[in-house]
Design a protein around this motif. Structure first.
Motif, PDB file in Angstrom:
ATOM      1  N   LEU A 138      -3.374   2.916  -4.299  1.00  0.00           N
ATOM      2  CA  LEU A 138      -2.984   3.114  -2.896  1.00  0.00           C
ATOM      3  C   LEU A 138      -1.988   2.093  -2.369  1.00  0.00           C
ATOM      4  CD1 LEU A 138      -6.228   4.402  -1.167  1.00  0.00           C
ATOM      5  CD2 LEU A 138      -4.169   5.661  -1.732  1.00  0.00           C
ATOM      6  N   ILE A 139      -1.414   1.311  -3.267  1.00  0.00           N
ATOM      7  CA  ILE A 139      -0.311   0.451  -2.833  1.00  0.00           C
ATOM      8  C   ILE A 139       0.896   1.363  -2.625  1.00  0.00           C
ATOM      9  CG2 ILE A 139       1.274  -1.368  -3.575  1.00  0.00           C
ATOM     10  CD1 ILE A 139      -1.052  -2.774  -4.866  1.00  0.00           C
ATOM     11  N   ALA A 140       1.505   1.282  -1.443  1.00  0.00           N
ATOM     12  CA  ALA A 140       2.534   2.271  -1.106  1.00  0.00           C
ATOM     13  C   ALA A 140       3.816   1.591  -0.631  1.00  0.00           C
ATOM     14  CB  ALA A 140       2.017   3.210  -0.023  1.00  0.00           C
ATOM     15  N   PRO A 141       4.951   2.162  -1.016  1.00  0.00           N
ATOM     16  CA  PRO A 141       6.215   1.611  -0.536  1.00  0.00           C
ATOM     17  C   PRO A 141       6.450   2.046   0.906  1.00  0.00           C
ATOM     18  CG  PRO A 141       6.635   3.560  -1.854  1.00  0.00           C
ATOM     19  CD  PRO A 141       5.149   3.350  -1.854  1.00  0.00           C
ATOM     20  N   ASN A 143       9.582   2.491   2.783  1.00  0.00           N
ATOM     21  CA  ASN A 143      11.028   2.411   2.553  1.00  0.00           C
ATOM     22  C   ASN A 143      11.868   2.784   3.766  1.00  0.00           C
ATOM     23  OD1 ASN A 143      10.606   1.545   0.000  1.00  0.00           O
ATOM     24  ND2 ASN A 143      11.133   3.449  -1.031  1.00  0.00           N
ATOM     25  N   GLU A 146      10.411   7.058   8.778  1.00  0.00           N
ATOM     26  CA  GLU A 146       9.731   8.364   8.755  1.00  0.00           C
ATOM     27  C   GLU A 146       8.645   8.417   7.697  1.00  0.00           C
ATOM     28  OE1 GLU A 146      13.064   8.181   8.755  1.00  0.00           O
ATOM     29  OE2 GLU A 146      13.780   9.293  10.509  1.00  0.00           O
ATOM     30  N   SER A 147       8.978   7.999   6.471  1.00  0.00           N
ATOM     31  CA  SER A 147       7.954   8.099   5.434  1.00  0.00           C
ATOM     32  C   SER A 147       6.875   7.039   5.656  1.00  0.00           C
ATOM     33  CB  SER A 147       8.570   7.993   4.042  1.00  0.00           C
ATOM     34  OG  SER A 147       9.168   6.749   3.866  1.00  0.00           O
ATOM     35  N   ALA A 150       4.368   8.556   7.830  1.00  0.00           N
ATOM     36  CA  ALA A 150       3.523   9.488   7.080  1.00  0.00           C
ATOM     37  C   ALA A 150       2.440   8.728   6.327  1.00  0.00           C
ATOM     38  CB  ALA A 150       4.374  10.311   6.112  1.00  0.00           C
ATOM     39  N   ILE A 151       2.821   7.628   5.700  1.00  0.00           N
ATOM     40  CA  ILE A 151       1.853   6.869   4.907  1.00  0.00           C
ATOM     41  C   ILE A 151       0.822   6.198   5.814  1.00  0.00           C
ATOM     42  CG2 ILE A 151       1.654   4.775   3.481  1.00  0.00           C
ATOM     43  CD1 ILE A 151       4.268   5.836   2.079  1.00  0.00           C
ATOM     44  N   TRP A 200       6.817   1.720  -9.895  1.00  0.00           N
ATOM     45  CA  TRP A 200       7.337   0.386  -9.587  1.00  0.00           C
ATOM     46  C   TRP A 200       6.223  -0.641  -9.640  1.00  0.00           C
ATOM     47  CZ3 TRP A 200       5.362  -1.488  -4.883  1.00  0.00           C
ATOM     48  CH2 TRP A 200       4.631  -0.532  -4.169  1.00  0.00           C
TER      49      TRP A 200
ATOM     50  N   SER B 139       4.361  15.035   6.296  1.00  0.00           N
ATOM     51  CA  SER B 139       5.037  13.825   5.819  1.00  0.00           C
ATOM     52  C   SER B 139       6.453  14.118   5.369  1.00  0.00           C
ATOM     53  CB  SER B 139       4.274  13.241   4.625  1.00  0.00           C
ATOM     54  OG  SER B 139       2.916  13.052   4.954  1.00  0.00           O
ATOM     55  N   LEU B 140       7.379  13.364   5.904  1.00  0.00           N
ATOM     56  CA  LEU B 140       8.757  13.428   5.413  1.00  0.00           C
ATOM     57  C   LEU B 140       8.915  12.311   4.399  1.00  0.00           C
ATOM     58  CD1 LEU B 140      11.734  14.311   5.471  1.00  0.00           C
ATOM     59  CD2 LEU B 140      12.041  12.868   7.479  1.00  0.00           C
ATOM     60  N   GLU B 145       9.534   7.106  -5.129  1.00  0.00           N
ATOM     61  CA  GLU B 145       8.303   6.293  -5.062  1.00  0.00           C
ATOM     62  C   GLU B 145       7.464   6.621  -3.834  1.00  0.00           C
ATOM     63  OE1 GLU B 145      10.052   2.403  -5.665  1.00  0.00           O
ATOM     64  OE2 GLU B 145      10.058   2.057  -3.511  1.00  0.00           O
ATOM     65  N   THR B 146       8.129   6.950  -2.730  1.00  0.00           N
ATOM     66  CA  THR B 146       7.366   7.339  -1.546  1.00  0.00           C
ATOM     67  C   THR B 146       6.669   8.674  -1.796  1.00  0.00           C
ATOM     68  OG1 THR B 146       9.062   6.264  -0.214  1.00  0.00           O
ATOM     69  CG2 THR B 146       7.483   7.616   0.956  1.00  0.00           C
ATOM     70  N   LYS B 148       5.658   9.860  -4.556  1.00  0.00           N
ATOM     71  CA  LYS B 148       4.524   9.618  -5.441  1.00  0.00           C
ATOM     72  C   LYS B 148       3.339   9.043  -4.664  1.00  0.00           C
ATOM     73  CE  LYS B 148       3.352   7.672  -9.865  1.00  0.00           C
ATOM     74  NZ  LYS B 148       3.766   7.127 -11.120  1.00  0.00           N
ATOM     75  N   SER B 149       3.624   8.090  -3.787  1.00  0.00           N
ATOM     76  CA  SER B 149       2.570   7.478  -2.978  1.00  0.00           C
ATOM     77  C   SER B 149       1.887   8.483  -2.067  1.00  0.00           C
ATOM     78  CB  SER B 149       3.158   6.374  -2.097  1.00  0.00           C
ATOM     79  OG  SER B 149       3.144   5.182  -2.771  1.00  0.00           O
ATOM     80  N   VAL B 150       2.690   9.323  -1.426  1.00  0.00           N
ATOM     81  CA  VAL B 150       2.119  10.288  -0.484  1.00  0.00           C
ATOM     82  C   VAL B 150       1.254  11.298  -1.243  1.00  0.00           C
ATOM     83  CG1 VAL B 150       2.675  12.176   1.097  1.00  0.00           C
ATOM     84  CG2 VAL B 150       3.857   9.991   1.309  1.00  0.00           C
ATOM     85  N   GLU B 152      -0.299  10.762  -3.999  1.00  0.00           N
ATOM     86  CA  GLU B 152      -1.503  10.034  -4.392  1.00  0.00           C
ATOM     87  C   GLU B 152      -2.494   9.929  -3.232  1.00  0.00           C
ATOM     88  OE1 GLU B 152       0.187   6.868  -7.410  1.00  0.00           O
ATOM     89  OE2 GLU B 152      -1.165   5.944  -5.934  1.00  0.00           O
ATOM     90  N   LEU B 153      -1.957   9.634  -2.066  1.00  0.00           N
ATOM     91  CA  LEU B 153      -2.789   9.493  -0.862  1.00  0.00           C
ATOM     92  C   LEU B 153      -3.543  10.773  -0.555  1.00  0.00           C
ATOM     93  CD1 LEU B 153      -0.775   7.530   1.825  1.00  0.00           C
ATOM     94  CD2 LEU B 153      -3.220   7.435   1.510  1.00  0.00           C
ATOM     95  N   LYS B 154      -2.885  11.909  -0.745  1.00  0.00           N
ATOM     96  CA  LYS B 154      -3.522  13.191  -0.430  1.00  0.00           C
ATOM     97  C   LYS B 154      -4.810  13.345  -1.229  1.00  0.00           C
ATOM     98  CE  LYS B 154      -0.076  14.769   2.049  1.00  0.00           C
ATOM     99  NZ  LYS B 154      -0.181  14.915   3.485  1.00  0.00           N
TER     100      LYS B 154
END
Lengths: 282, 281
Positions: A138-141, A143, A146-147, A150-151, A200, B139-140, B145-146, B148-150, B152-154
């Motif tokens: 759950l480590i998230a970028p 960047n 907007e994203s 979402a995170i 990454w 989510s936009l 990498e973003t 992939k993270s999103v 994963e979060l789901k």
């Protein structure tokens, strides 16, 4: 003959190596499966070992058992305080900072909206890390706004522990980090962990590739000081090669070391078991 | 013949419908869904013949509707309409089968294939839950990498519906979309919904601002086709102005119409009451 309790919940290659080494060194090993034990804490505990090595994968299981055993005057490695601090990235960063160990720029906030304000201040790209958790989970970028939104929003649907927004600068580094092992204040060895092609994060659990890393003075110094900052007796110190030198981002209190043994050839189990024998005599 | 309005939280919209009814001499009985107990062993009695179902909780409304229809009650919107419109994947599928233009959409059923789907958009895409309102968890993402993270979060949300990956192109559009309100099969009003600040989503619940939008021939024609495609009722049709014309991305079966009423000056509540009275006959 020393009697060593090894508390585990899953037997990984590390636990097997440690058990074999202990037996080779004439140490009596008592395996304690954390999933099978219970303690009636209203009675006094009996049949305790001289010393325990805490190897539970589950963080919460681990700190609670350690706390309990320490309350009954047992020696547990690593200690409750070390486990508590290392298991929480915020606590770790604060301990490192207070002891003058270099860390990445870090901010903490407690809501989505203040997290976005922090990001306005420290800028993109940054990284959001759960304060508790392993293997890069759950480590998230972060960047772009907007994203990131979402995170951060998704986090609100998770357990409250994920509503702590620990945000760290994205350190400009080679595509790797360094994991070093420190036992009893001594640097034992280190590896580079290269990030896999499609990630990454450098965690070997995510397919990161291990290579030996020379123990240069700066690395030895930073690693030993990081271990000291958390009072860690057997710890893995993770650091990155930033522009202005090494910065420590994590200290692991239940360190996985099979890849270190494989690529460095250093007999880590021997170093650990020898230390535990010395520790009992103290 | 009685008309009831079933709610779980009384919003502006529900109050206006009740007021509009009493102005027309029609009594609409408000019923709190949270207080209802329905007996499945004798499906022969409910205190109304027509129900305007307005629960905010989608699943509460959906299953309540199923029971009421089983009891022979006429429910607006019907179970089938709710089922279809409450699910973005099923909606898009239906629209596509009816040749109604929609944004390019790809579906995947696992984390890894979701990443492959995202690759088709060069990792610049919108990941939407197939259920839910107010833009929640939409989510936009803009890079690998973003993405992939999103994804994963789901999986961490522990809801299998979040592991149905509905992935849509980010449509090049003005910073607004269009909501058209349909009553029965007839488009009656429309609004632009402008997104607020650095929020890209246009939902009024996210600070979006409503402005009047004329019911042009193009908009009217599209809305009629969409209403027909999903089965009609009281609907909010959301579409975007792309370079290739209007694209429909959502149909709301529990439409909030405060913004559109105020922006257009049209008495949406009144029109709904007239529609309910016709059903009653």
């Amino acid at each position: 003959m020393v009697s060593l309790g090894v508390i585990y919940d899953f037997i990984r290659p590390e636990e097997k190596m440690l058990i074999n080494e202990a037996r080779n060194q004439g140490v009596e090993v008592k395996l304690v499966d954390a999933k099978n034990i219970y303690f009636n804490i209203s009675n006094s505990l009996k049949n305790l070992e001289d010393i325990y090595l805490q190897r539970c994968v589950s963080y919460f299981r681990s700190i609670h058992i350690t706390y309990l055993l320490e309350s009954f005057k047992c020696t547990v490695i690593n200690s409750f305080n070390t486990a508590l601090v290392c298991g929480n990235k915020l606590f770790t960063t604060i301990s490192l900072l207070k002891n003058g160990v270099p860390v990445p720029k870090t901010a903490i906030s407690f809501s989505k909206s203040s997290a976005l304000k922090v990001l306005d201040e420290i800028g993109y790209p940054s990284i959001l890390k759960p304060v508790i958790g392993s293997w890069g989970r759950l480590i998230a970028p972060l960047n772009d706004p907007e994203s990131s939104l979402a995170i951060l929003e998704s986090r609100e649907y998770l357990h409250p522990i994920y509503h702590l927004y620990y945000i760290q600068e994205r350190v400009e580094r080679p595509p790797r980090d360094i994991r070093s092992l420190v036992v009893d204040g001594q640097f034992i060895c280190a590896i580079y962990r290269y990030q896999p092609p499609l990630d990454w994060r450098t965690n070997t659990a995510r397919g990161g590739r291990a290579e030996p890393c020379p123990g240069v003075d700066e690395l030895i110094d930073v690693s030993v000081r990081a271990a000291e900052a958390v009072n860690g007796e057997i710890v893995g110190v993770d650091c990155m090669e930033g522009r202005d030198g090494l910065v420590v981002h994590e200290v692991n209190n239940t360190v996985e070391f099979k890849n270190m043994v494989r690529v460095t050839g250093v007999n880590i189990p021997s170093a650990i078991i020898s230390y535990l024998k010395r520790r009992v005599r103290k | 013949m009685d008309v009831a309005l079933i709610y779980d939280l009384m919003r502006w919209e529900e109050k206006k419908v009740i007021e509009a009814a009493s102005r027309r001499g029609l009594s609409i009985k408000p019923i709190d869904a949270k207080s209802l107990v329905l007996d499945l062993s004798s499906l022969n009695s409910f205190s109304a013949d027509v129900v305007f179902q307005r629960c905010i909780s989608y699943f509460r409304g959906l299953y309540l509707t199923a029971v009421l229809e089983g009891m022979g009650v006429k429910v607006v919107n019907s179970f089938n309409v709710l089922m279809l419109c409450g699910n973005k994947l099923l909606t898009t599928l239906r629209l596509k089968l009816c040749s109604i233009p929609t944004p390019k959409t790809v579906v995947a059923f696992h984390q890894e294939s979701a990443l492959k789907a995202l690759e088709m958009f060069n990792y610049y895409a919108v990941i939407k839950p197939i259920f839910g309102s107010w833009g929640r968890l939409i989510s936009l993402v803009k890079d690998f990498e973003t993405a992939k993270s999103v994804v994963e979060l789901k999986s961490e949300l522990h809801n299998p519906l979040h592991e149905i990956f509905y992935i849509q192109e980010f449509v090049k559009r003005p910073p607004r979309d269009i909501r058209i309100v349909v009553v029965g099969l007839e488009p009656i009003a429309a609004e632009y919904r402008y997104s607020a600040g650095f929020e890209w989503r246009t939902n009024i619940a996210r600070g979006g601002r409503a402005e009047k939008c004329d019911l042009t021939g193009e908009i009217e024609k599209l809305a009629c086709r969409v209403a027909e495609a999903v089965g009609g009722g009281v609907l909010g049709i959301d579409c975007m102005e792309s370079d290739h014309g209007l694209l429909v991305h959502e149909v709301n079966a529990n439409v909030e119409f405060k913004g559109v009423s105020e922006a257009s000056g049209i008495d949406v509540a009144g029109r709904i009451v007239e529609y309910l009275s016709e059903l009653k006959r």
